[in-house]
Design an enzyme around this catalytic site. Structure first.
Site, short mmCIF file in Angstrom:
data_model
loop_
_atom_site.label_atom_id
_atom_site.label_comp_id
_atom_site.label_asym_id
_atom_site.label_seq_id
_atom_site.Cartn_x
_atom_site.Cartn_y
_atom_site.Cartn_z
CD1 TRP A 35 -1.02 2.35 2.23
CD2 TRP A 35 -2.87 1.67 1.18
NE1 TRP A 35 -1.93 3.37 2.30
CE2 TRP A 35 -3.08 2.98 1.66
CE3 TRP A 35 -3.91 1.03 0.48
CZ2 TRP A 35 -4.28 3.67 1.48
CZ3 TRP A 35 -5.10 1.73 0.30
CH2 TRP A 35 -5.29 3.03 0.80
CG ASP A 38 -0.77 11.31 2.77
OD1 ASP A 38 -1.71 10.68 2.30
OD2 ASP A 38 -0.83 11.92 3.85
CG PHE A 97 0.43 8.98 10.69
CD1 PHE A 97 0.58 7.60 10.58
CD2 PHE A 97 -0.83 9.47 11.06
CE1 PHE A 97 -0.48 6.73 10.81
CE2 PHE A 97 -1.89 8.61 11.29
CZ PHE A 97 -1.73 7.26 11.17
NE ARG A 159 -3.94 13.09 10.41
CZ ARG A 159 -5.06 12.99 11.12
NH1 ARG A 159 -5.00 12.83 12.44
NH2 ARG A 159 -6.24 13.05 10.53
CG ASP A 160 -0.42 15.10 8.09
OD1 ASP A 160 0.06 14.01 8.47
OD2 ASP A 160 -1.62 15.25 7.78
#
Ligand code: FRU
Length: 476
Positions: A35, A38, A97, A159-160
């Site tokens: 998989w 992003d 993440f 996040r991110d």
């Protein structure tokens, strides 16, 4: 289960043997197996472009996130590298993440979200998301340094991180959710390790989303662009048709000042599949963006083939005088061009005309003279599953995909001015199409799933005539 890079690599090697490549991209980046979501950590470092990405090597479903890794000299030919980050814990034990990369002297630094539950992972109250640092000298092997920003009190979704350098300082924006409202938070650091909290940079106004993912903040044409991926926007006519959006706000900002927006949130891409875009700068100063060419919760038929998810083409961003973000394929994409097939310059009248028997990796250009075309619908089709056409009554360019066997049917569209010429550049790959309208005015990007014998490319015009004044295709 415990995770490591060695285990991930073994898993990928064994899964690669079982892949069915019928829909595997020819010139876009996808995971070697398993998989992908992003794009992460897009950066130029030591003579290479690096693209990392959210990756689950152990299945074709989303799972404990690793960072996949590839590098390229030219943004179009990618070389896979070993997995860069595995959720080895403790700070990132349930997933590494999304995040970004910066070059700090001779070091490549990754700043990413450590995703972890304290106790039962079924309960969101146990969720912690922290910002972590990892560094590398060779751009391939990374040392994880753990948390550099802890979860702010009262938040769970945080996040991110996107980090950039401005003057003497490192800046960071992070997506967050406070109650049911999305926001972007800002931080400042001298050394990438100690970060000062600079409060909330932007917050969702009414109905602008419960969570803002993957923020990015950069300067174009003297303006500041806040690009982000909001969750929770309601569909509104032709707008916000996908489960989640990605788009931008334009405004003014100076370090230490609030972000003053000018105008509304605008979507980046109007197709079915474009999410979590991230930008980076080339050494010659171009701002390039790459997105995930998929949408959460949309079927991914390639899962049965042993892989899932792909990234978009690299797209150069510019900002028009009226604050409109435009996306053009990065010029490196032209180096993929092989043989050129010109189309006959013609007027089609209630007819269909086959151009190519089998279109897989191709760039197609078309110029329609809309003012001199009366057909109700005219455009191009790939087999029975995809049509990209002008709908004169609606005055829109429509992308319609029809793969009922996979649960992927429906249209996306953008408004057109039919008094003008319409210039289209279409990029077909094994399971994707990206449509660039009028040199970047708008884009439509969608995943497509034609059968091997359903890849015939044809022009059509129904209920009247349509005038094609330029057209052709490159084999890529
Ligand atoms: C966006 C996203 C990010 C998160 C990552 C997890 O698609 O949900 O917010 O970091 O994917 O894989």
């Amino acid at each position: 289960m415990t995770y490591s890079i060695t285990k991930a690599e073994q898993e990928i090697q064994s899964r690669r043997e079982g892949l069915n490549l019928r829909w595997y991209p020819r010139y876009h980046l996808a995971a070697r197996a398993g998989w992908m979501n992003d794009p992460n950590g897009l950066v130029w470092f030591d003579g290479w472009y690096h693209a990392f990405y959210q990756h689950h090597p152990y299945s074709t479903q989303w799972g404990p996130m690793h960072w996949g890794h590839a590098r390229s000299k030219d943004l179009v030919h990618w070389e896979h590298l070993p997995v860069a980050l595995a959720p080895e814990g403790p700070d990132d034990k349930d997933g590494c993440f999304s995040g970004s990369a910066v070059v700090d002297g001779d070091t490549l630094a990754l700043i990413y979200t450590g995703h972890k539950f304290h106790g039962d992972p079924g309960d969101e109250a146990n969720l912690y998301q922290v910002q972590c640092l990892a560094t590398s000298r060779d751009g391939i092997h990374f040392v994880r340094h753990g948390t550099v920003i802890d979860t702010p009190p009262g938040l769970h979704h945080f996040r991110d991180p996107k980090v950039w350098r401005e003057g003497e300082w490192w800046y960071m924006v992070v997506g967050a959710r406070e109650g049911d409202t999305g926001q972007v938070r800002a931080y400042l650091s001298a050394d990438l390790r100690e970060w000062q909290d600079r409060g909330v940079l932007a917050v969702a106004e009414k109905e602008m989303g419960y969570m803002w993912e993957c923020p990015d903040f950069f300067t174009l044409n003297g303006k500041r662009v806040l690009m982000f991926s909001p969750q929770g926007l309601a569909a509104d006519g032709f707008k916000n048709r996908n489960l989640f959006q990605s788009g931008y706000l334009v405004g003014e900002w100076q370090p230490g000042q609030p972000f003053v927006r000018e105008g509304e949130f605008v979507e980046m891409d109007y197709g079915h599949d474009f999410y979590a875009p991230q930008s980076f700068l080339t050494p010659d100063g171009r701002r390039i963006v790459i997105g995930w060419l998929d949408m959460w919760e949309s079927p991914l038929p390639e899962q049965e083939d042993g892989w899932a998810g792909m990234l978009s083409l690299p797209r150069e961003l510019t900002l028009s005088a009226d604050n409109h973000l435009q996306m053009h394929p990065a010029r490196e994409v032209e180096t993929l061009r092989g043989a050129w097939f010109p189309w006959p310059i013609t007027t089609l009248n209630n007819q269909q005309m086959t151009l190519v028997e089998h279109c897989d990796a191709m760039e197609v250009t078309l110029q329609w003279d809309c003012a001199n075309s009366s057909a109700e619908q005219y455009g191009i089709r790939l087999g029975d599953g995809l049509r990209i056409y002008v709908d004169v009554q609606m005055q829109r360019l429509v992308l319609e995909r029809h793969y009922p066997q996979y649960g992927l049917c429906g249209t996306r569209s953008v408004a057109l001015n039919l008094n003008d010429m319409l210039n289209l550049r279409l990029f077909f790959d094994s399971s994707s199409v990206e449509v660039f309208i009028n040199e970047g005015e708008a884009c439509l990007s969608s995943r497509i799933y034609p059968d091997a014998d359903g890849r015939e490319l044809a022009l059509f015009a129904w209920a009247g005539g349509a005038s094609l004044i330029h057209g052709g295709a490159w084999q890529l």
